[in-house]
Design a protein around this motif. Structure first.
Motif, PDB file in Angstrom:
ATOM      1  N   TRP A  30       3.762  40.504  62.837  1.00  0.00           N
ATOM      2  CA  TRP A  30       4.297  39.224  63.317  1.00  0.00           C
ATOM      3  C   TRP A  30       3.658  38.065  62.555  1.00  0.00           C
ATOM      4  O   TRP A  30       2.450  38.119  62.239  1.00  0.00           O
ATOM      5  N   SER A  31       4.417  37.009  62.330  1.00  0.00           N
ATOM      6  CA  SER A  31       3.826  35.801  61.749  1.00  0.00           C
ATOM      7  C   SER A  31       2.914  35.151  62.791  1.00  0.00           C
ATOM      8  O   SER A  31       3.099  35.358  64.000  1.00  0.00           O
ATOM      9  N   GLU A  32       1.941  34.390  62.334  1.00  0.00           N
ATOM     10  CA  GLU A  32       0.996  33.681  63.220  1.00  0.00           C
ATOM     11  C   GLU A  32       0.325  34.637  64.206  1.00  0.00           C
ATOM     12  O   GLU A  32       0.326  34.394  65.412  1.00  0.00           O
ATOM     13  N   TYR A  33      -0.211  35.713  63.727  1.00  0.00           N
ATOM     14  CA  TYR A  33      -0.763  36.714  64.649  1.00  0.00           C
ATOM     15  C   TYR A  33      -1.977  37.444  64.083  1.00  0.00           C
ATOM     16  O   TYR A  33      -2.839  37.875  64.838  1.00  0.00           O
ATOM     17  N   SER A  78       6.657  45.180  69.454  1.00  0.00           N
ATOM     18  CA  SER A  78       6.365  45.069  70.887  1.00  0.00           C
ATOM     19  C   SER A  78       6.740  46.384  71.550  1.00  0.00           C
ATOM     20  O   SER A  78       7.412  47.231  70.958  1.00  0.00           O
ATOM     21  N   GLY A 206       8.576  31.503  65.213  1.00  0.00           N
ATOM     22  CA  GLY A 206       7.408  31.572  64.335  1.00  0.00           C
ATOM     23  C   GLY A 206       6.289  30.650  64.792  1.00  0.00           C
ATOM     24  O   GLY A 206       5.145  31.070  64.949  1.00  0.00           O
ATOM     25  N   TRP A 223       5.803  31.996  73.365  1.00  0.00           N
ATOM     26  CA  TRP A 223       4.789  33.044  73.534  1.00  0.00           C
ATOM     27  C   TRP A 223       3.525  32.395  74.110  1.00  0.00           C
ATOM     28  O   TRP A 223       3.142  31.292  73.715  1.00  0.00           O
ATOM     29  N   PHE A 249       4.551  41.079  77.356  1.00  0.00           N
ATOM     30  CA  PHE A 249       4.695  41.975  76.199  1.00  0.00           C
ATOM     31  C   PHE A 249       3.360  42.593  75.804  1.00  0.00           C
ATOM     32  O   PHE A 249       2.287  42.045  76.095  1.00  0.00           O
ATOM     33  N   ASP A 251       2.018  44.022  72.234  1.00  0.00           N
ATOM     34  CA  ASP A 251       2.291  44.251  70.815  1.00  0.00           C
ATOM     35  C   ASP A 251       1.292  45.273  70.315  1.00  0.00           C
ATOM     36  O   ASP A 251       0.107  45.208  70.642  1.00  0.00           O
ATOM     37  N   TYR A 287      -4.103  35.173  72.532  1.00  0.00           N
ATOM     38  CA  TYR A 287      -3.288  35.951  73.472  1.00  0.00           C
ATOM     39  C   TYR A 287      -4.238  36.688  74.418  1.00  0.00           C
ATOM     40  O   TYR A 287      -5.459  36.471  74.388  1.00  0.00           O
TER      41      TYR A 287
HETATM   42  C1  N2P Z   1       3.037  35.860  67.326  1.00  0.00           C
HETATM   43  C2  N2P Z   1       4.151  36.264  68.160  1.00  0.00           C
HETATM   44  C3  N2P Z   1       3.759  37.032  69.335  1.00  0.00           C
HETATM   45  C4  N2P Z   1       4.594  38.201  69.460  1.00  0.00           C
HETATM   46  N1  N2P Z   1       3.416  34.775  66.501  1.00  0.00           N
HETATM   47  C5  N2P Z   1       5.318  38.318  70.716  1.00  0.00           C
HETATM   48  N2  N2P Z   1       5.682  39.626  70.962  1.00  0.00           N
END
Ligand code: N2P
Length: 340
Positions: A30-33, A78, A206, A223, A249, A251, A287
């Motif tokens: 995922w972007s930004e993760y 996810s 994003g 999110w 969720f 992930d 998160y």
């Molecule tokens: C992160 C997105 C979180 C993923 N940018 C949500 N499942």
């Protein structure tokens, strides 16, 4: 006689062409993760170069995988997308002997519906999808989806650009189940969604926080990690778990069945499960961290962030693989958006 250098070069070319080059990891996440510091730390320690590609929805990940050619070693779906991939035999079973840090995963993140025996997946981060309100601009109480999608908020909303999410919000609003989706339930929510999309200014999965920080919009459905970053930036951004129900969720990391560098993938999973590495992930992308040892390293402020670690009762559900209905959701959303 050939020099040793030439010999080594020939060997490198041979192993590389056979896909045996262990010094690489093709990560699709995922972007930004995934913090750059974590990727750099892994490379520095192991010498394994990480080729990092990103996506902004599970559906984008799935379509790239099905199309093939990506050569991915490690992916980050996810829960519901992982369940689908397990069903279609798209994943390699994990060699748990290579992931001793699995011991750091909290028991409540083990044995979940998408992978009951934890054979294929390792939790990365968890979270919710909820509402962020700029309380300086919006004084009305916002408790759920129906408070967000009001005509007076037209062009003041950012929402995730995610078909399954949007349809789920409408299902909750109509009092319909989120995981038993069929043509009849989709027909019922169509008019609700058609009204909603007219009110939205920005669709962004994003970085939905950006429109809120810039003041382009006053309310978002995002999110939880994005909401947590907004809260860190300014306490005027309040996070609300929608009263009608919300997606929780999980992930996860998993390895595609045909991954060329499975050892590197295992090494990376084990690396991110180290408490001090996982702490960096929480710092940059706050998160809900499923790593109990990492949680012990988080500051009281991090643990008190109401978007990262929401308190109080809420109706939260994980998504399940819904089979053919997934394609129907995409058709419905394309239809509605193109009619705007
Ligand atoms: C992160 C997105 C979180 C993923 N940018 C949500 N499942």
């Amino acid at each position: 006689m050939k020099s040793l250098k030439q010999l080594l070069l020939a060997l490198a070319v041979l192993t590389g062409s056979l896909g045996l080059n262990a010094a690489e990891l093709n990560l699709f996440g995922w972007s930004e993760y995934v913090p750059q510091d974590v990727l750099d730390g892994f490379t520095k320690e192991t010498g394994i170069k990480v080729n990092f590609e990103t996506y902004a929805s599970n559906e984008e990940l799935l379509s790239k995988l099905v199309a093939g050619g990506g050569n991915y070693d490690l992916i980050q779906p996810s829960e519901y997308a992982a369940e689908l991939m397990i069903r279609r035999k798209m994943l390699a079973p994990l060699n748990k002997a290579k992931i001793p840090n699995l011991k750091n995963v909290a028991p409540e993140f083990k044995g979940l519906a998408h992978d009951p025996k934890d054979e294929f997946t390792v939790p990365y981060m968890s979270g919710t999808v909820g509402i962020v309100v700029n309380t300086e601009k919006v004084k009305d109480p916002i408790r759920g989806y129906k408070d967000v999608f009001q005509p007076k908020f037209k062009d003041r909303l950012v929402v995730l650009d995610d078909n399954r999410e949007i349809v789920t919000w409408a299902l909750y609003t109509a009092g319909l189940p989120a995981n038993e989706i069929n043509s009849a339930s989709l027909a019922k929510v169509r008019p609700i969604i058609a009204q909603w999309v007219k009110l939205v200014k920005v669709f962004d999965s994003g970085s939905p926080k950006t429109a809120l920080i810039n003041g382009d919009v006053d309310i978002g459905i995002v999110w939880s990690g994005e909401a947590a970053l907004l809260w860190n930036e300014d306490k005027k951004f309040k996070y609300v778990l929608p009263a009608e129900g919300a997606h929780r969720f999980i992930d996860i990391f998993c390895i595609p069945a045909d991954a060329p560098h499975k050892d590197a993938a295992h090494a990376f999973i084990n690396y991110i499960l180290r408490p001090e590495v996982s702490k960096i992930i929480s710092r940059d992308f706050p998160y809900t961290n499923p790593n109990i040892e990492a949680r012990k390293l988080l500051s009281p402020e991090e643990l008190a962030n109401p978007a990262s670690y929401p308190a109080g009762p809420a109706k939260l559900e994980t998504f399940r693989d819904i089979g053919k209905a997934a394609a129907e959701i995409d058709e419905l959303m394309t239809d509605i958006k193109s009619a705007q």
